[in-house]
Write a protein that holds these residues in place. Structure first.
Motif, short mmCIF file in Angstrom:
data_model
loop_
_atom_site.label_atom_id
_atom_site.label_comp_id
_atom_site.label_asym_id
_atom_site.label_seq_id
_atom_site.Cartn_x
_atom_site.Cartn_y
_atom_site.Cartn_z
N PHE A 41 0.83 -1.20 0.00
CA PHE A 41 0.00 0.00 0.00
C PHE A 41 0.87 1.25 0.00
O PHE A 41 0.60 2.21 -0.75
CB PHE A 41 -0.92 0.00 1.23
N ARG A 42 1.90 1.26 0.84
CA ARG A 42 2.79 2.42 0.93
C ARG A 42 3.45 2.70 -0.43
O ARG A 42 3.60 3.87 -0.82
CB ARG A 42 3.85 2.16 2.00
N GLU A 43 3.83 1.65 -1.13
CA GLU A 43 4.49 1.82 -2.42
C GLU A 43 3.57 2.44 -3.46
O GLU A 43 4.00 3.23 -4.30
CB GLU A 43 5.00 0.47 -2.92
N ASP A 44 2.28 2.09 -3.42
CA ASP A 44 1.35 2.49 -4.46
C ASP A 44 0.54 3.75 -4.13
O ASP A 44 0.00 4.38 -5.04
CB ASP A 44 0.37 1.34 -4.77
N PHE A 45 0.43 4.08 -2.85
CA PHE A 45 -0.43 5.20 -2.46
C PHE A 45 0.16 6.56 -2.84
O PHE A 45 -0.56 7.53 -3.10
CB PHE A 45 -0.71 5.13 -0.96
N LEU A 46 1.48 6.66 -2.85
CA LEU A 46 2.20 7.85 -3.33
C LEU A 46 1.90 9.12 -2.55
O LEU A 46 2.01 10.23 -3.09
CB LEU A 46 1.90 8.08 -4.83
N GLU A 47 1.53 9.00 -1.29
CA GLU A 47 1.37 10.15 -0.42
C GLU A 47 2.44 10.06 0.67
O GLU A 47 2.84 8.98 1.09
CB GLU A 47 -0.02 10.18 0.23
N VAL A 48 2.89 11.22 1.13
CA VAL A 48 3.93 11.24 2.17
C VAL A 48 3.30 10.93 3.51
O VAL A 48 2.37 11.60 3.96
CB VAL A 48 4.62 12.62 2.22
N GLU A 49 3.82 9.91 4.17
CA GLU A 49 3.27 9.50 5.45
C GLU A 49 3.77 10.39 6.58
O GLU A 49 4.89 10.92 6.54
CB GLU A 49 3.64 8.04 5.73
N HIS A 50 2.95 10.57 7.58
CA HIS A 50 3.35 11.32 8.78
C HIS A 50 4.12 10.40 9.73
O HIS A 50 5.05 10.83 10.40
CB HIS A 50 2.11 11.89 9.47
N PHE A 51 3.69 9.15 9.77
CA PHE A 51 4.35 8.15 10.61
C PHE A 51 4.08 6.79 10.00
O PHE A 51 2.98 6.53 9.49
CB PHE A 51 3.81 8.20 12.05
#
Length: 260
Positions: free
Chosen positions: A19-29
């Protein structure tokens, strides 16, 4: 303006890495097991856990539906009817510390860390509800076989089906044990007394620790039942083996008599 939080148990597990690879938004944590997003432009927050929970904060129905459609691609074993928990954050700049009530928490001001603690506890609560349902189902299903033992002194289920049942129960039990870390406190509360107090109040409000102990007790009952069923299965197999041996001995005697 209040922030509405919606926590949903949508699946048994979630692939955080993909999910992290495909979501393409910068995570806060983020870690390998959870990921928290902050969207300041829309005042929205998103928290996803690898035990199948998604928590929305300040999402309308359309945005939530779009995100759900996208997120479901990264799940394993979707739940037919997702479990749901709702909470709300209100602000009041006249107070100095957070006030936690049954379905709402009032805070002096909104911060990402504060929202993360609240959404984390809401997500933990709905996950515990899911495990409560699973353990209830396991206990209910085992009662059927226990009643059979009480009435007839035996189990009518075949060896193969009984082993399948034991395997299913063990699989669920292991899944619950694997995800017990959901009760762990996040690191950010260790250095912030205000967040630590809020976290403890929320855990008390959602009865997190009490419900966990109840699940642990139910799992012990399930484990005892499995031990009983396994013993009954072993006794039945031993009895069957004894009869096979007796029949073979009788046949051997008949053959010996016939030959002589």
């Amino acid at each position: 303006m209040p922030i509405r939080i919606e926590a949903l148990q949508i699946a048994e597990s979630f692939n955080i890495k993909k999910f992290r690879e495909d979501f393409l938004e910068v995570e806060h944590f983020g870690t390998q097991s959870e990921i928290f997003y902050v969207f300041p432009e829309t005042n929205q927050y998103l928290y996803i856990f690898d035990y199948g929970v998604v928590v929305f904060a300040n999402y309308d129905q359309r945005d939530k539906a779009e995100l759900m459609t996208f997120a479901q691609k990264y799940t394993t074993t979707l739940i037919e009817t997702p479990l749901f928990e709702e909470y709300q954050i209100e602000t009041n700049d006249q107070i100095s510390s957070s006030i936690v009530r049954n379905n709402v928490v009032t805070v002096p001001a909104i911060t990402p860390s504060l929202v993360r603690i609240i959404t984390l506890n809401t997500g933990q609560s709905v996950a515990l509800e899911y495990y409560e349902v699973l353990t209830d189902d396991m206990i209910t299903s085992s009662k059927h076989y226990i009643l059979e033992l009480e009435r007839y002194g035996k189990l009518s289920i075949s060896k193969t089906n009984l082993l399948k049942y034991i395997g299913k129960v063990l699989n669920v039990k292991n899944s619950i044990i694997d995800n017990l870390y959901i009760l762990d406190d996040p690191n950010l509360v260790w250095d912030n007394e205000e967040l630590n107090i809020l976290n403890r109040q929320l855990k008390a409000n959602f009865e997190i620790n009490t419900r966990f102990k109840d699940i642990d007790y139910r799992l012990q009952i399930v484990e005892d039942n499995l031990t009983l069923f396994t013993d009954v299965l072993n006794v039945r197999e031993s009895s069957r083996l004894e009869w096979v041996i007796i029949i073979l001995i009788v046949l051997e005697i008949f053959i010996a008599l016939f030959i002589h």
